[in-house]
Design a protein around this motif. Sequence first.
Motif, PDB file in Angstrom:
ATOM      1  N   UNK A   1       0.816  -1.198   0.000  1.00  0.00           N
ATOM      2  CA  UNK A   1       0.000   0.000   0.000  1.00  0.00           C
ATOM      3  C   UNK A   1       0.854   1.255   0.000  1.00  0.00           C
ATOM      4  N   UNK A   2       0.334   2.320  -0.646  1.00  0.00           N
ATOM      5  CA  UNK A   2       1.038   3.591  -0.717  1.00  0.00           C
ATOM      6  C   UNK A   2       0.175   4.694  -0.109  1.00  0.00           C
ATOM      7  N   UNK A   3       0.804   5.509   0.749  1.00  0.00           N
ATOM      8  CA  UNK A   3       0.118   6.675   1.320  1.00  0.00           C
ATOM      9  C   UNK A   3       0.788   7.920   0.778  1.00  0.00           C
ATOM     10  N   UNK A   4       0.015   8.811   0.169  1.00  0.00           N
ATOM     11  CA  UNK A   4       0.544  10.045  -0.431  1.00  0.00           C
ATOM     12  C   UNK A   4      -0.363  11.190  -0.024  1.00  0.00           C
ATOM     13  N   UNK A   5       0.112  12.051   0.888  1.00  0.00           N
ATOM     14  CA  UNK A   5      -0.678  13.192   1.329  1.00  0.00           C
ATOM     15  C   UNK A   5      -0.622  14.282   0.258  1.00  0.00           C
ATOM     16  N   UNK A   6      -1.772  14.823  -0.188  1.00  0.00           N
ATOM     17  CA  UNK A   6      -1.779  15.857  -1.225  1.00  0.00           C
ATOM     18  C   UNK A   6      -0.984  17.092  -0.797  1.00  0.00           C
ATOM     19  N   UNK A   7      -0.413  17.831  -1.750  1.00  0.00           N
ATOM     20  CA  UNK A   7       0.418  18.999  -1.423  1.00  0.00           C
ATOM     21  C   UNK A   7      -0.292  20.026  -0.554  1.00  0.00           C
ATOM     22  N   UNK A   8      -1.599  20.283  -0.835  1.00  0.00           N
ATOM     23  CA  UNK A   8      -2.315  21.326  -0.098  1.00  0.00           C
ATOM     24  C   UNK A   8      -2.622  20.928   1.346  1.00  0.00           C
ATOM     25  N   UNK A   9      -2.359  19.678   1.712  1.00  0.00           N
ATOM     26  CA  UNK A   9      -2.595  19.239   3.085  1.00  0.00           C
ATOM     27  C   UNK A   9      -1.297  19.063   3.878  1.00  0.00           C
ATOM     28  N   UNK A  10      -0.178  19.347   3.245  1.00  0.00           N
ATOM     29  CA  UNK A  10       1.113  19.150   3.920  1.00  0.00           C
ATOM     30  C   UNK A  10       1.517  20.340   4.771  1.00  0.00           C
ATOM     31  N   UNK A  11       1.012  21.523   4.443  1.00  0.00           N
ATOM     32  CA  UNK A  11       1.303  22.704   5.250  1.00  0.00           C
ATOM     33  C   UNK A  11       2.730  23.185   5.168  1.00  0.00           C
ATOM     34  N   UNK A  12       3.401  22.928   4.049  1.00  0.00           N
ATOM     35  CA  UNK A  12       4.787  23.345   3.867  1.00  0.00           C
ATOM     36  C   UNK A  12       4.857  24.630   3.059  1.00  0.00           C
ATOM     37  N   UNK A  13       5.898  25.407   3.275  1.00  0.00           N
ATOM     38  CA  UNK A  13       6.124  26.604   2.472  1.00  0.00           C
ATOM     39  C   UNK A  13       7.087  26.291   1.353  1.00  0.00           C
ATOM     40  N   UNK A  14       6.860  26.867   0.163  1.00  0.00           N
ATOM     41  CA  UNK A  14       7.761  26.605  -0.967  1.00  0.00           C
ATOM     42  C   UNK A  14       7.968  27.856  -1.790  1.00  0.00           C
ATOM     43  N   UNK A  15       9.231  28.093  -2.144  1.00  0.00           N
ATOM     44  CA  UNK A  15       9.598  29.204  -3.026  1.00  0.00           C
ATOM     45  C   UNK A  15      10.199  28.603  -4.282  1.00  0.00           C
ATOM     46  N   UNK A  16       9.579  28.914  -5.426  1.00  0.00           N
ATOM     47  CA  UNK A  16      10.013  28.350  -6.706  1.00  0.00           C
ATOM     48  C   UNK A  16      11.095  29.209  -7.341  1.00  0.00           C
ATOM     49  N   UNK A  17      11.780  28.632  -8.309  1.00  0.00           N
ATOM     50  CA  UNK A  17      12.826  29.342  -9.040  1.00  0.00           C
ATOM     51  C   UNK A  17      12.278  30.583  -9.736  1.00  0.00           C
TER      52      UNK A  17
END
Length: 381
Positions: free
Chosen positions: A87-103
Amino acid sequence: MLEITNLVKTFAGDRQPRRENGDRAASRVRAVDDISIDVRDGELFTLLGPSGCGKTTTLRSVAGLERPDSGEISVAGRVLFSGGSSRTFHLPPNQRGLGMVFQSYAIWPHMKVFDNVAFPLQVMSRGSRPGKKAIAEKVMSVLETMELAHLAGRQATKLSGGQQQRLALARALVTEPPLLLLDEPLSNLDAKLRESLRFELKRMQRELGITSVYVTHDQIEALALSSRIAVMRDGKIMQTGTPRDIYERPDNRFVAEFIGTSNFLSGTVAGHENGLLAVDTEHGQLLVRAEVRPGTGEAVVLAARPEAVALTDQAPTHDTPNQLTGSVVTRSFVGDAVDHIVRVGGQEVRARCEPSVSLAPSTTVTLRIDPANLTLIPVGD
């Protein structure tokens, strides 16, 4: 804080030759090849390597923008991804609560500065969304930290490149994420502005104490910013350590070549002498202070940084180890130093000297390398 265990991510590669039944299966390329990383609370951890080494794929896997094949990713004990043969568990990006700055920063051009930063708070779920007053206070607080408060009412497209970069950081920080992900955020800036913002970013990260993972191919950037660095190649981690460890004590030839500039001298182990390792080279015997103890006769490579190579036009002395005699091929003034290329036998060695030392081409010189400034690298690494 961030734990990555045995992470694997593959992509479809070139099609293979046709089988007997006429089918052509696509090969799989391991962009991330069974890596494990432990990022400590409050540190800025950098993934460093050439293009295609897997550093951005690793970052996007943490963000949830890529689904790995197997492994596990967790932040502060919270599992974000877990997968393998069952089985695989993959939490969607919008539920991870992480901050990200793109190039590319990815700021919204139709919004003003204030609205860009407020948006992540405004789209939170109803139960966790702050009130309008709280949102305004949070936004202005982070804009003040980024020195953008006076530009809150300006259209985002009217900002300079450096201001847009700080705006992207402000938007990523306003939700107070447990982990900040940065994907080459300074690469679109000119060299002088990039250097200035490098120190600003380091100051901000230290003051806020936010755990960050930073992706870059710029060695100087990684050395200047990082608490620790993982050097990657072909989806694997070649070495992890502090900037000083990575620079002064590379574990293998790839790291020594990729981080800065190194001189390499091949030889074989002749024995041990007064706590030092004696290595026979075509230029004579050299002594190196090494933690590992290869067997006598084993082939090794010695690496020396240019600034660790002392240069003089005086003749060799009898009581000083590790002396090489050669002739200056060329020299180059680079502001705070003078680089000399010296031919020693059939090999060229680079020596970086203070600006007051400048020896003309064809000058016969002596090179001296302290045994503590040589790094022993096994052949094949």
